[in-house]
Every structure is written in structure tokens, then in C-alpha cells.
Design a protein around this motif. Structure first.
Motif, PDB file in Angstrom:
ATOM      1  N   LEU A   1      21.622   7.379  -4.584  1.00 13.22           N
ATOM      2  CA  LEU A   1      20.541   6.689  -3.766  1.00 13.22           C
ATOM      3  C   LEU A   1      19.348   7.270  -3.687  1.00 13.22           C
ATOM      4  CD1 LEU A   1      20.824   4.202  -1.680  1.00 13.22           C
ATOM      5  CD2 LEU A   1      21.396   6.003   0.055  1.00 13.22           C
ATOM      6  N   PHE A   2      19.075   8.510  -3.797  1.00 13.79           N
ATOM      7  CA  PHE A   2      17.992   9.027  -3.872  1.00 13.79           C
ATOM      8  C   PHE A   2      17.235   9.518  -5.142  1.00 13.79           C
ATOM      9  CE2 PHE A   2      20.574  10.014  -0.231  1.00 13.79           C
ATOM     10  CZ  PHE A   2      19.670   9.728   0.827  1.00 13.79           C
ATOM     11  N   GLU A   3      17.731   9.185  -6.308  1.00 11.08           N
ATOM     12  CA  GLU A   3      17.467   9.426  -7.586  1.00 11.08           C
ATOM     13  C   GLU A   3      16.515   8.507  -8.087  1.00 11.08           C
ATOM     14  OE1 GLU A   3      20.968  10.574  -9.976  1.00 11.08           O
ATOM     15  OE2 GLU A   3      21.017  12.310  -8.665  1.00 11.08           O
ATOM     16  N   ALA A   4      15.530   8.578  -8.611  1.00  9.05           N
ATOM     17  CA  ALA A   4      14.630   7.624  -9.426  1.00  9.05           C
ATOM     18  C   ALA A   4      15.343   7.250 -10.556  1.00  9.05           C
ATOM     19  CB  ALA A   4      13.407   8.478  -9.935  1.00  9.05           C
ATOM     20  N   SER A   5      14.972   6.041 -10.871  1.00 10.07           N
ATOM     21  CA  SER A   5      15.559   5.072 -12.191  1.00 10.07           C
ATOM     22  C   SER A   5      14.589   4.994 -13.239  1.00 10.07           C
ATOM     23  CB  SER A   5      16.269   3.796 -11.652  1.00 10.07           C
ATOM     24  OG  SER A   5      16.513   3.203 -12.845  1.00 10.07           O
TER      25      SER A   5
ATOM     26  N   THR B   1       0.752  -1.028   0.154  1.00  6.94           N
ATOM     27  CA  THR B   1       0.091  -0.064  -0.196  1.00  6.94           C
ATOM     28  C   THR B   1       0.975   1.338   0.017  1.00  6.94           C
ATOM     29  OG1 THR B   1      -1.775  -1.234   1.301  1.00  6.94           O
ATOM     30  CG2 THR B   1      -1.995   1.384   1.189  1.00  6.94           C
ATOM     31  N   LEU B   2       1.915   1.121   0.902  1.00  8.70           N
ATOM     32  CA  LEU B   2       2.882   2.714   0.872  1.00  8.70           C
ATOM     33  C   LEU B   2       3.624   2.607  -0.415  1.00  8.70           C
ATOM     34  CD1 LEU B   2       4.264   2.011   4.446  1.00  8.70           C
ATOM     35  CD2 LEU B   2       2.589   3.758   3.796  1.00  8.70           C
ATOM     36  N   GLU B   3       3.631   1.602  -1.159  1.00 10.52           N
ATOM     37  CA  GLU B   3       4.218   1.891  -2.472  1.00 10.52           C
ATOM     38  C   GLU B   3       3.576   2.564  -3.433  1.00 10.52           C
ATOM     39  OE1 GLU B   3       6.423  -1.253  -5.932  1.00 10.52           O
ATOM     40  OE2 GLU B   3       5.709  -2.092  -3.911  1.00 10.52           O
TER      41      GLU B   3
ATOM     42  N   ASN C   1      10.932   6.542  -7.341  1.00 11.91           N
ATOM     43  CA  ASN C   1      11.017   4.973  -7.386  1.00 11.91           C
ATOM     44  C   ASN C   1      12.903   4.950  -7.146  1.00 11.91           C
ATOM     45  OD1 ASN C   1      11.028   2.268  -7.464  1.00 11.91           O
ATOM     46  ND2 ASN C   1      10.935   2.324  -9.818  1.00 11.91           N
ATOM     47  N   SER C   2      13.242   5.652  -6.180  1.00 11.99           N
ATOM     48  CA  SER C   2      14.877   5.501  -5.967  1.00 11.99           C
ATOM     49  C   SER C   2      14.883   4.292  -4.898  1.00 11.99           C
ATOM     50  CB  SER C   2      15.329   6.779  -5.316  1.00 11.99           C
ATOM     51  OG  SER C   2      14.815   7.220  -4.049  1.00 11.99           O
ATOM     52  N   ILE C   3      16.290   3.910  -4.714  1.00 10.26           N
ATOM     53  CA  ILE C   3      16.536   2.995  -3.708  1.00 10.26           C
ATOM     54  C   ILE C   3      16.091   3.363  -2.464  1.00 10.26           C
ATOM     55  CG2 ILE C   3      18.347   1.892  -2.591  1.00 10.26           C
ATOM     56  CD1 ILE C   3      19.814   1.857  -4.968  1.00 10.26           C
ATOM     57  N   TRP C   4      16.344   4.837  -2.058  1.00  5.67           N
ATOM     58  CA  TRP C   4      16.085   5.368  -0.672  1.00  5.67           C
ATOM     59  C   TRP C   4      14.370   5.138  -0.313  1.00  5.67           C
ATOM     60  CZ3 TRP C   4      18.529   6.333   3.670  1.00  5.67           C
ATOM     61  CH2 TRP C   4      17.753   7.312   4.643  1.00  5.67           C
ATOM     62  N   GLU C   5      13.707   5.635  -1.323  1.00  5.42           N
ATOM     63  CA  GLU C   5      12.308   5.688  -1.231  1.00  5.42           C
ATOM     64  C   GLU C   5      11.563   4.368  -0.996  1.00  5.42           C
ATOM     65  OE1 GLU C   5      10.063   8.392  -0.733  1.00  5.42           O
ATOM     66  OE2 GLU C   5      11.878   9.778  -0.992  1.00  5.42           O
ATOM     67  N   ASN C   6      12.254   3.289  -1.691  1.00  2.00           N
ATOM     68  CA  ASN C   6      11.976   2.087  -1.495  1.00  2.00           C
ATOM     69  C   ASN C   6      12.298   1.365  -0.180  1.00  2.00           C
ATOM     70  OD1 ASN C   6      10.395   0.820  -4.253  1.00  2.00           O
ATOM     71  ND2 ASN C   6      12.148   2.019  -5.083  1.00  2.00           N
ATOM     72  N   LEU C   7      13.174   1.979   0.393  1.00  2.00           N
ATOM     73  CA  LEU C   7      13.606   1.470   1.622  1.00  2.00           C
ATOM     74  C   LEU C   7      12.428   1.889   2.714  1.00  2.00           C
ATOM     75  CD1 LEU C   7      17.181   1.915   2.029  1.00  2.00           C
ATOM     76  CD2 LEU C   7      16.050  -0.010   1.585  1.00  2.00           C
ATOM     77  N   LYS C   8      11.824   2.913   2.256  1.00  2.00           N
ATOM     78  CA  LYS C   8      10.580   3.503   3.151  1.00  2.00           C
ATOM     79  C   LYS C   8       9.526   2.287   3.592  1.00  2.00           C
ATOM     80  CE  LYS C   8       9.453   7.675   2.515  1.00  2.00           C
ATOM     81  NZ  LYS C   8       9.193   9.079   1.848  1.00  2.00           N
TER      82      LYS C   8
END
Length: 180
Positions: free
Chosen positions: A167-171, A25-27, A47-54
Motif C-alpha cells: 500500500l505504501f510502495e510506489a508502482s 497541486t498537491l500531486e 506514487n503509492s496508493i497511500w500517497e495518492n490518498l493524501k
């Protein structure tokens, strides 16, 4: 009062579908709820690594609040178990993210959501193993609580003001692979 293994196991088993549902849901919550600022603090903004860790972190934190209140704070090594669960899940989520990002998993028929489910199961198993340790590590438990609080503040701060770093940039490439 020390809790029985069966009670702790039940909580960790209940936690697994909770982590999965809340995490998935958070995704999508930020985009679905019209880019609400408060929702963005807890969910994936880009869709960065950092945001996906959240996704993993906040699903564990939310469930931990419920679980700790239900156990009335009497489970030995509770915060240690949750801190190590967060670290373990973060390592696995980052690894899976990078495997998709660099096309190392394109030939394998596996969806990143199925991988998230497996990571949630493994993380809850680790948490349970730590919760049932016979020895109480009070100082480590306190440090783990502080670690979780600091991580929460760091997630909020870097969501509001992310550093200029890969790490904070979307791919865009990953977005195409995962079809977002």
C-alpha cells in the motif's frame, strides 16, 4: 442557527474547484518544491496508493477548515459530512488507482486527472446531501471530528515512517502508465 440549503449548496459548489485545484497541486508539489519535508507531509511523496490518498484527504481538510470557519461551526452534521466525503473519495481514488495499475483502463480514453475531477464532484455532492439532513447526529459528528483528526495524524506518521507494505510502495508500472 441552521443554514439554508442554498448557502450550503453554494459552499459545496465552491469547494469542488477548490478540491480539484488543491488536489492537483498537491500531486506535484513535493517534487516541484525540491522535496520539502513540510510539503511532503501534505502531498504525494511517491506514487503509492497511500500517497495518492493524501491528495483527496488534505484537499478536503483544507477546504473544510475554510468552510467551517465561514459557516461559524453551525452547520449540522458538518464533520460527519466531511468524514464520509473523505471515506467515499478514498474508496474511489483507490479504485481508480488500481484500475490504472492493472491496465484495466488502458483501452478507455480517460486521464486520471479527469477521473479526479469526477471524484471531487461526486464527493462534494455526497457532502451536500449529508449537510442538508434534517436530523442532527451530534455524537456521530463528534466521532467524525475525531476520525478526521486521527486520520491526519496517521497520514503524517506514515509519511515520515511508512510501513513496508504494498500500500505504501510506489508502482513503477503505474508511473509508466500515467507518464510521471
Amino acid at each position: 442557527m441552521k443554514h439554508k440549503k442554498s448557502e450550503l449548496l453554494l459552499w459545496e459548489v465552491i469547494g469542488t474547484p477548490f478540491l480539484i485545484v488543491v488536489g492537483l497541486t498537491l500531486e506535484f508539489a513535493y517534487k516541484t518544491l525540491n522535496q520539502n519535508f513540510i510539503i511532503g507531509l501534505f502531498s504525494v511523496v511517491n506514487n503509492s496508493i497511500w500517497e495518492n490518498l493524501k491528495v483527496g484527504f488534505f484537499s478536503i481538510i483544507i477546504f473544510s477548515l475554510i468552510e467551517n470557519l465561514s459557516l461559524k461551526g453551525s452547520a449540522d452534521n458538518f464533520f460527519t459530512a466531511k468524514a464520509l466525503e473523505v471515506i467515499f473519495m478514498s474508496i474511489l481514488l483507490t479504485t481508480s488507482y488500481l484500475l490504472f495499475k492493472y491496465n484495466l483502463m488502458n483501452n478507455i480514453i480517460i486521464n486520471h486527472n479527469i477521473l479526479f475531477v469526477a471524484i471531487c464532484i461526486l464527493s462534494q455532492m455526497l457532502s451536500f446531501r449529508i449537510l442538508i439532513l434534517n436530523r442532527n447526529y451530534a455524537y456521530l459528528n463528534l466521532l467524525s471530528f475525531l476520525f478526521l483528526m486521527i486520520c491526519t495524524l496517521i497520514f503524517f506518521a506514515f509519511t515520515i515512517n511508512p510501513p513496508s507494505n504494498w500500500l505504501f510502495e510506489a508502482s513503477k508500472r503505474l508511473n509508466n502508465i500515467l507518464k510521471f
